[in-house]
Design an enzyme around this catalytic site. Structure first.
Site, PDB file in Angstrom:
ATOM      1  N   TYR A 109       5.445  -6.837  17.577  1.00 45.30           N
ATOM      2  CA  TYR A 109       5.255  -6.044  16.366  1.00 45.30           C
ATOM      3  C   TYR A 109       6.006  -4.732  16.419  1.00 45.30           C
ATOM      4  O   TYR A 109       6.568  -4.282  15.430  1.00 45.30           O
ATOM      5  CB  TYR A 109       3.769  -5.781  16.112  1.00 45.30           C
ATOM      6  CG  TYR A 109       3.524  -4.994  14.852  1.00 45.30           C
ATOM      7  CD1 TYR A 109       3.618  -5.611  13.621  1.00 45.30           C
ATOM      8  CD2 TYR A 109       3.230  -3.656  14.901  1.00 45.30           C
ATOM      9  CE1 TYR A 109       3.416  -4.909  12.455  1.00 45.30           C
ATOM     10  CE2 TYR A 109       3.029  -2.939  13.725  1.00 45.30           C
ATOM     11  CZ  TYR A 109       3.110  -3.560  12.521  1.00 45.30           C
ATOM     12  OH  TYR A 109       2.918  -2.866  11.371  1.00 45.30           O
ATOM     13  N   GLN A 128       0.822  -1.212   0.000  1.00 46.17           N
ATOM     14  CA  GLN A 128       0.000   0.000   0.000  1.00 46.17           C
ATOM     15  C   GLN A 128       0.857   1.264   0.000  1.00 46.17           C
ATOM     16  O   GLN A 128       0.645   2.169  -0.809  1.00 46.17           O
ATOM     17  CB  GLN A 128      -0.926  -0.008   1.216  1.00 46.17           C
ATOM     18  CG  GLN A 128      -1.870   1.162   1.276  1.00 46.17           C
ATOM     19  CD  GLN A 128      -2.814   1.090   2.469  1.00 46.17           C
ATOM     20  OE1 GLN A 128      -2.756   0.174   3.279  1.00 46.17           O
ATOM     21  NE2 GLN A 128      -3.694   2.060   2.579  1.00 46.17           N
ATOM     22  N   ASP A 167      14.399  -9.695  -2.527  1.00 45.70           N
ATOM     23  CA  ASP A 167      14.097 -10.271  -1.216  1.00 45.70           C
ATOM     24  C   ASP A 167      14.887  -9.490  -0.179  1.00 45.70           C
ATOM     25  O   ASP A 167      16.107  -9.671  -0.045  1.00 45.70           O
ATOM     26  CB  ASP A 167      14.468 -11.758  -1.191  1.00 45.70           C
ATOM     27  CG  ASP A 167      14.231 -12.408   0.157  1.00 45.70           C
ATOM     28  OD1 ASP A 167      13.850 -11.710   1.122  1.00 45.70           O
ATOM     29  OD2 ASP A 167      14.436 -13.630   0.247  1.00 45.70           O
ATOM     30  N   ALA A 215       7.241  -4.078   5.146  1.00 42.14           N
ATOM     31  CA  ALA A 215       7.072  -4.378   6.566  1.00 42.14           C
ATOM     32  C   ALA A 215       6.272  -5.656   6.749  1.00 42.14           C
ATOM     33  O   ALA A 215       5.460  -6.021   5.903  1.00 42.14           O
ATOM     34  CB  ALA A 215       6.348  -3.237   7.278  1.00 42.14           C
ATOM     35  N   THR A 273       6.173   2.358  12.432  1.00 38.18           N
ATOM     36  CA  THR A 273       4.818   2.302  12.963  1.00 38.18           C
ATOM     37  C   THR A 273       4.775   2.935  14.341  1.00 38.18           C
ATOM     38  O   THR A 273       5.784   2.954  15.046  1.00 38.18           O
ATOM     39  CB  THR A 273       4.342   0.834  13.062  1.00 38.18           C
ATOM     40  OG1 THR A 273       3.095   0.790  13.754  1.00 38.18           O
ATOM     41  CG2 THR A 273       5.338  -0.025  13.812  1.00 38.18           C
ATOM     42  N   THR A 294       3.314  -6.718   8.531  1.00 40.05           N
ATOM     43  CA  THR A 294       2.234  -5.868   9.032  1.00 40.05           C
ATOM     44  C   THR A 294       1.117  -6.605   9.761  1.00 40.05           C
ATOM     45  O   THR A 294       0.139  -5.981  10.157  1.00 40.05           O
ATOM     46  CB  THR A 294       1.608  -5.055   7.885  1.00 40.05           C
ATOM     47  OG1 THR A 294       1.102  -5.969   6.906  1.00 40.05           O
ATOM     48  CG2 THR A 294       2.626  -4.116   7.262  1.00 40.05           C
TER      49      THR A 294
END
Length: 125
Positions: A124, A11, A35, A59, A100, A61
């Site tokens: 995370y 995205q 990769d 990321a 994030t 996610t």
């Protein structure tokens, strides 16, 4: 100016490509060719592209799954970031990593400063 985007199919990667200003040549290799967890692939792709800037839009996610897939989250959100940063430095390129807000515990009463210390509540972050 040449800009290499890691995670170009996601995205954020697609949005960055769509909003690239005139004069910016975007290099957006597909994941199959780039990769970010493979040190040799990262070094090769970045060196071959010779960008002025590398943007990491890739990321892991899956926030909830990160707890049960900690190794996968670590590989993408920590180890791969180091590989990309190192390859960018070796190529003489700038490096931008998009993160994030999960790296913070949410206890601050003001917006976090760029140099705020992270304090994640789970894998995370």
């Amino acid at each position: 100016m040449k800009v290499l985007i890691a995670g170009s199919a996601g995205q954020l990667g697609r949005a960055l490509q769509a909003s690239a200003p005139a004069g910016v040549s975007v290099i957006a290799p597909p994941e199959a060719d780039f990769d970010i967890c493979d040190p040799e692939a990262v070094a090769r792709v970045v060196a071959d592209a010779a960008p002025a800037l590398v943007i990491n839009a890739a990321a892991y996610t899956a926030v909830d799954k990160a707890e049960s897939e900690a190794a996968a989250a670590q590989r993408v959100n920590v180890n791969a970031v180091g590989l990309l940063a190192s390859a960018a430095r070796n190529a003489g390129a700038g490096f931008v990593h998009v993160s994030t807000d999960f790296i913070f515990d949410g206890s601050a009463h003001l917006p976090y400063a760029p140099d705020a210390l992270p304090n994640p509540l789970g894998v995370y972050g």
